[in-house]
Design a protein around this motif. Structure first.
Motif, mmCIF file in Angstrom:
data_model
loop_
_atom_site.group_PDB
_atom_site.id
_atom_site.type_symbol
_atom_site.label_atom_id
_atom_site.label_comp_id
_atom_site.label_asym_id
_atom_site.label_seq_id
_atom_site.Cartn_x
_atom_site.Cartn_y
_atom_site.Cartn_z
ATOM 1 N N TYR A 1 0.836 -1.211 0.000
ATOM 2 C CA TYR A 1 0.000 0.000 0.000
ATOM 3 C C TYR A 1 0.871 1.262 0.000
ATOM 4 O O TYR A 1 0.665 2.184 -0.796
ATOM 5 N N LEU A 2 1.867 1.307 0.894
ATOM 6 C CA LEU A 2 2.731 2.487 0.986
ATOM 7 C C LEU A 2 3.639 2.617 -0.230
ATOM 8 O O LEU A 2 3.946 3.733 -0.659
ATOM 9 N N ALA B 1 -3.506 -9.292 -7.818
ATOM 10 C CA ALA B 1 -3.382 -9.579 -6.380
ATOM 11 C C ALA B 1 -2.705 -8.414 -5.652
ATOM 12 O O ALA B 1 -3.068 -8.089 -4.519
ATOM 13 N N THR B 2 -1.747 -7.770 -6.316
ATOM 14 C CA THR B 2 -1.063 -6.616 -5.718
ATOM 15 C C THR B 2 -2.051 -5.467 -5.547
ATOM 16 O O THR B 2 -2.104 -4.828 -4.497
ATOM 17 N N GLY B 3 -2.870 -5.230 -6.566
ATOM 18 C CA GLY B 3 -3.912 -4.194 -6.492
ATOM 19 C C GLY B 3 -4.918 -4.493 -5.391
ATOM 20 O O GLY B 3 -5.379 -3.576 -4.690
ATOM 21 N N SER C 1 -6.654 -0.009 2.211
ATOM 22 C CA SER C 1 -7.540 1.169 2.188
ATOM 23 C C SER C 1 -8.827 0.889 2.938
ATOM 24 O O SER C 1 -9.261 1.678 3.773
ATOM 25 N N ARG C 2 -9.422 -0.249 2.617
ATOM 26 C CA ARG C 2 -10.705 -0.622 3.218
ATOM 27 C C ARG C 2 -10.542 -0.883 4.720
ATOM 28 O O ARG C 2 -11.327 -0.392 5.530
ATOM 29 N N GLN C 3 -9.522 -1.646 5.092
ATOM 30 C CA GLN C 3 -9.316 -1.976 6.503
ATOM 31 C C GLN C 3 -9.011 -0.732 7.324
ATOM 32 O O GLN C 3 -9.483 -0.605 8.453
ATOM 33 N N ALA C 4 -8.219 0.195 6.760
ATOM 34 C CA ALA C 4 -7.884 1.419 7.490
ATOM 35 C C ALA C 4 -9.133 2.267 7.706
ATOM 36 O O ALA C 4 -9.236 2.979 8.701
#
Length: 138
Positions: free
Chosen positions: A80-81, A104-106, A113-116
């Motif tokens: 993500y970062l 899979a990387t996407g 994003s969703r979890q945060a």
């Protein structure tokens, strides 16, 4: 990232217009608090090694121990970062985590994003990693 041949500015993957427009917006945003402006996106891309180091500090383990583990939050946060702060392509990031496919990387980027957004613990973890990252910024 960078400038394309037609002189349009690319910033975080979005075309914003002329170089003059991008420069004007950059000057405006620099005067605002980072939380408001997301001015961090205007900075130079963060190197992969720095991202990995910041994740390792929060994870409490070596990158090699969790790099290939599907669903490991550390691996996903690094991806993500790498995308958001390192401005790396999904293909580059997939190669960094042992040959993960672009899709899979996407999905890993989307998952963080969703979890945060939904999980306070993940949001706080991500903030701590970003804090470690900003401390290494020189």
């Amino acid at each position: 990232g960078g400038w394309n041949r037609s002189g349009s500015g690319w910033l975080g993957g979005a075309v914003l217009g002329s170089q003059e427009f991008v420069a004007r917006m950059g000057e405006r945003l620099r005067g605002l608090p980072r939380e408001v402006s997301k001015a961090g996106k205007w900075r130079v891309a963060v190197g992969w090694d720095r991202i990995v180091s910041a994740v390792e500090v929060e994870h409490g383990g070596r990158w090699s121990q969790f790099r290939d583990t599907h669903g490991d939050w550390g691996r996903d946060v690094a991806i993500y970062l790498g995308r958001r702060n390192g401005r790396m392509t999904l293909r580059e990031l997939g190669a960094k985590v042992g040959g993960l496919g672009v899709a899979a990387t996407g999905q890993a980027v989307s998952r963080v994003s969703r979890q945060a957004a939904e999980d306070r613990e993940m949001a706080e973890r991500l903030q701590r990693v970003l804090a470690h990252l900003s401390k290494t910024e020189m």
